[in-house]
Scaffold this motif. Structure first.
Motif, PDB file in Angstrom:
ATOM      1  N   UNK A 104      21.751  36.801  47.333  1.00 26.50           N
ATOM      2  CA  UNK A 104      22.475  36.336  46.149  1.00 26.50           C
ATOM      3  C   UNK A 104      21.834  35.084  45.549  1.00 26.50           C
ATOM      4  N   UNK A 105      21.951  34.984  44.236  1.00 24.78           N
ATOM      5  CA  UNK A 105      21.639  33.772  43.487  1.00 24.78           C
ATOM      6  C   UNK A 105      22.779  33.492  42.513  1.00 24.78           C
ATOM      7  N   UNK A 108      23.419  32.037  36.693  1.00 26.50           N
ATOM      8  CA  UNK A 108      22.502  31.377  35.767  1.00 26.50           C
ATOM      9  C   UNK A 108      21.078  31.385  36.290  1.00 26.50           C
ATOM     10  N   UNK A 109      20.914  31.223  37.580  1.00 27.25           N
ATOM     11  CA  UNK A 109      19.568  31.195  38.151  1.00 27.25           C
ATOM     12  C   UNK A 109      18.983  32.595  38.275  1.00 27.25           C
ATOM     13  N   UNK A 110      19.833  33.591  38.499  1.00 32.82           N
ATOM     14  CA  UNK A 110      19.328  34.962  38.585  1.00 32.82           C
ATOM     15  C   UNK A 110      18.646  35.357  37.295  1.00 32.82           C
ATOM     16  N   UNK A 187      23.985  39.577  42.951  1.00 33.95           N
ATOM     17  CA  UNK A 187      23.317  40.257  44.058  1.00 33.95           C
ATOM     18  C   UNK A 187      21.954  40.736  43.568  1.00 33.95           C
ATOM     19  N   UNK A 188      20.889  40.023  43.925  1.00 31.47           N
ATOM     20  CA  UNK A 188      19.570  40.295  43.356  1.00 31.47           C
ATOM     21  C   UNK A 188      18.651  41.093  44.271  1.00 31.47           C
ATOM     22  N   UNK A 189      18.982  41.197  45.578  1.00 28.65           N
ATOM     23  CA  UNK A 189      18.071  41.898  46.477  1.00 28.65           C
ATOM     24  C   UNK A 189      18.779  42.505  47.670  1.00 28.65           C
TER      25      UNK A 189
END
Length: 213
Positions: A104-105, A108-110, A187-189
């Motif tokens: 997770x990020x 805003x940062x994702x 959830x980016x990965x």
């Protein structure tokens, strides 16, 4: 497992997993070796199959933006040959059959880091990882910090070391809040690993029917 941090965070930099709902294991996954001399054997298709012979590595995929706000997940997994029970709180000697990582990020940062390289992510203190594990000697639901991601990774034990086939369903939002506080963000990965190097043992396992909701 000295490169585990890099491997986990690399999940946010790789090819795309399937769109909303079912996650495909037939494309978009890559293996990250954690040793120059050994690695697990992965087979990708309707499910992710893995054998590990005194080795460790990780397979990872990027989550498409359409699934960034997933708050729950379900999957089925099977272990036909298991590592011995270990203490997963211990750095080194912490072999496990399977771990499923959710990376997770903050929202805003994702968006801002969508095209960033691994060095940028490694230097970002806001990355958080939930690691659902099959292995160790811990009771179901036990949660404890990852010794490889202090302050950023939380192990959640689902199954102790052993064989069998089971279906799992987890509440990512609730587990994130319990582990880190607040909302999980994006959830980016995703990543799947098996680890048998410390006990010089063998794993035969598979995971499939992974869904994000």
């Amino acid at each position: 497992m000295t490169l585990l941090r890099t491997a986990i965070l690399a999940a946010s930099l790789t090819a795309t997993a399937a769109a909303a709902g079912p996650v495909s294991f037939s494309s978009g996954w890559q293996e990250q070796r954690l040793s120059l001399f050994s690695s697990n054997d992965y087979s990708f298709g309707n499910q992710l199959s893995m054998t590990s012979d005194g080795s460790v590595s990780i397979a990872y995929a990027r989550v498409p933006q359409s699934d960034w706000q997933a708050s729950s997940a379900s999957w089925g997994w099977t272990v036909n040959q298991s590592v011995p029970a270990t203490d997963l709180r211990r750095k080194g000697g912490d072999d496990r059959n399977l771990s499923l990582y959710f990376v997770f990020l903050p929202d805003s940062k994702a968006a801002a880091m969508q095209g960033s390289g691994i060095n940028a992510l490694l230097s970002d203190s806001d990355v958080r990882v939930l690691l659902y594990t099959w292995g160790g000697n811990h009771s179901r639901g036990a949660a404890f910090p990852s010794p490889y991601l202090p302050g950023q990774g939380m192990n959640i034990a689902l199954r102790p070391a052993g064989t069998g086939s089971f279906n799992e369903s987890v509440n990512l939002a609730a587990d994130y809040a319990n582990a880190f506080g607040g909302q999980p963000g994006s959830l980016v990965g995703l990543a799947v690993s098996g680890d048998s190097d410390d006990t010089d043992s063998m794993i035969s396992a598979a995971i499939g029917n992974l869904r994000l909701n």
